[in-house]
Design an enzyme around this catalytic site. Structure first.
Site, short mmCIF file in Angstrom:
data_model
loop_
_atom_site.label_atom_id
_atom_site.label_comp_id
_atom_site.label_asym_id
_atom_site.label_seq_id
_atom_site.Cartn_x
_atom_site.Cartn_y
_atom_site.Cartn_z
N THR A 324 0.83 -1.21 0.00
CA THR A 324 0.00 0.00 0.00
C THR A 324 0.86 1.26 0.00
OG1 THR A 324 -0.09 0.24 2.40
CG2 THR A 324 -1.73 -1.23 1.38
N CYS A 325 0.20 2.40 -0.23
CA CYS A 325 0.89 3.68 -0.34
C CYS A 325 1.00 4.39 1.00
CB CYS A 325 0.19 4.57 -1.35
SG CYS A 325 0.25 3.87 -2.99
N ASP A 326 1.09 3.63 2.09
CA ASP A 326 1.33 4.24 3.39
C ASP A 326 2.70 3.79 3.86
OD1 ASP A 326 1.45 4.72 6.23
OD2 ASP A 326 -0.72 5.03 6.16
N ASN A 367 -6.40 1.66 -0.51
CA ASN A 367 -5.77 1.65 -1.84
C ASN A 367 -6.50 0.71 -2.82
OD1 ASN A 367 -2.22 2.09 -1.07
ND2 ASN A 367 -3.77 3.59 -1.60
#
Ligand SMILES: *Cc1c(COP(=O)(O)O)cnc(C)c1O
Length: 377
Positions: A324-326, A367
């Protein structure tokens, strides 16, 4: 435990995307091991560890009771065939209307850790049995539950006295020594506290009968852990040390220890890269991370065994991360994880010991990634 049944299932079904596969035979073996380890204790499976209906049905058929934390979990246990008399509402933090709902369903055993909660139960579930949770240190646990639940034993005396005077049945004391508790002696001081509360209540003319010894029984991850039998022995010795030959009725509430080693997550390597030419560690990105079900890697607390078909080849430490984009979605970085150097994009890995606290911790669609799929076989 990567059982042959799990290997065969993955080989024939070839499910796409990350998924958890749970082998019910392992759950059944674990249940029987707990029963053998503590034959005089009732087993209340902590539903939150993995509420898959197949698991609850199996455990109900084996005679398990259920520790539930919400009305929804109570409904799951009832749907699995459990009688309400076999359900405990073990969360110390409940809305009064949820207590009322549980009472309507016929649940009559409730946890409390303060007078405010006792008052709710007296109003919404008159006549119910209550046990008071006391604090423990959580020492020796890899996933401590520490200060959020429970009160000091001296306060438990007043909480239970108040419960009795409001028309409830003051029934006993509970505690939880912390999850993934690797010290078999960790129950001893809490059992001593329970006995102290029993004695103080007896002086007030109230006879307690129940000690709820909670969960904490570990799953084997990378390091060996004592078997259920060793916990049973240590706990039984503590009970006789503190209660002599007037042993109370006892409950255990295994969650992780019941299902943790029954599940394996299949994942795929999405990317292998470095951050600079001089970077010591490769970064390995999987199609599952903290938001896909591996939340217990928080602070790198739980370190899962990872199995690859390249095992036996030379390894090097890797930073392991999710898709994910975290930037919090990194599994192991402080202590990089040794993985085969030949590991490459598209390789499948098996993350072992993931039967507990994974599916329910997965986000709904962060996401756009689906919640963790689960197959119970
Ligand atoms: C979570 C929980 C359990 C289960 O704990 P494990 O360490 O997974 O065995 C048992 N009892 C209560 C009250 C809990 O909250």
């Amino acid at each position: 435990m990567v059982t042959q049944r799990i290997i065969d299932f993955l080989a024939t079904r070839r499910p796409d995307g990350p998924c958890l596969v749970v082998d019910l035979d392992v759950v059944e073996e674990n249940f029987r091991a707990f029963r053998r380890a503590l034959p005089d204790s009732s087993i209340f499976y902590a539903v939150k560890a993995n509420p898959a209906p197949e698991i609850l049905k199996l455990l109900a058929s084996l005679g398990s009771n259920f520790d539930c934390a919400s009305v929804a979990e109570i409904e799951m246990a009832l749907d699995a065939g459990a009688d309400p008399s076999r359900i405990s509402y073990g969360n110390t933090i409940k809305k009064e209307r949820d207590v009322a709902r549980a009472h309507e369903y016929g649940v009559s055993l409730f946890a409390v850790d303060c007078i405010e909660e006792v008052e709710k139960i007296a109003r919404a579930a008159p006549g119910a049995r209550v046990f008071c949770r006391v604090l423990t240190t959580g020492e020796g646990a890899e996933w401590p539950l520490s200060r959020k639940f429970g009160c000091v034993p001296a306060m438990a005396i007043d909480v239970l006295t108040e419960a009795q005077s409001l028309g409830l049945k003051a029934t006993g004391v509970s505690f939880h020594v912390g999850s993934q508790q690797t010290n078999t002696e960790a129950w001893d001081s809490a059992i001593a506290d329970a006995k102290m509360v029993f004695d103080a209540l007896a002086e007030r003319g109230i006879v307690l009968t129940l000690v709820n010894m909670g969960g904490g029984f570990p799953t084997r991850y990378l390091k060996d852990v004592p078997a259920a039998a060793a916990y049973g022995q240590a706990i039984f010795q503590s009970l006789t040390r503190h209660f002599g030959n007037r042993l109370p009725e006892t409950i255990i509430e295994p969650g992780r220890g019941m299902v943790g080693d029954a599940g394996v997550i299949k994942t795929e390597v999405v990317l292998v890269s470095k951050k600079s030419a001089a970077d010591e560690n490769r970064w390995v990105y999987l199609d599952i991370g903290k938001f896909g079900g591996l939340a217990e890697t928080m602070d790198e607390a739980i370190r899962y065994p990872i199995v690859s078909h390249r095992d036996g080849e030379k390894t090097e430490p890797c930073v392991l991360a999710g898709p994910t984009c975290d930037s919090a979605d990194v599994l192991y970085e402080k202590a990089p994880y040794p993985l085969p150097i030949s590991l490459t994009v598209g390789d499948e890995l098996l993350i072992d010991g993931t039967g507990a606290y994974t599916t329910t911790y997965a986000s709904v669609a962060f996401n756009g990634f689906e919640p963790l799929k689960s197959y119970v076989i």
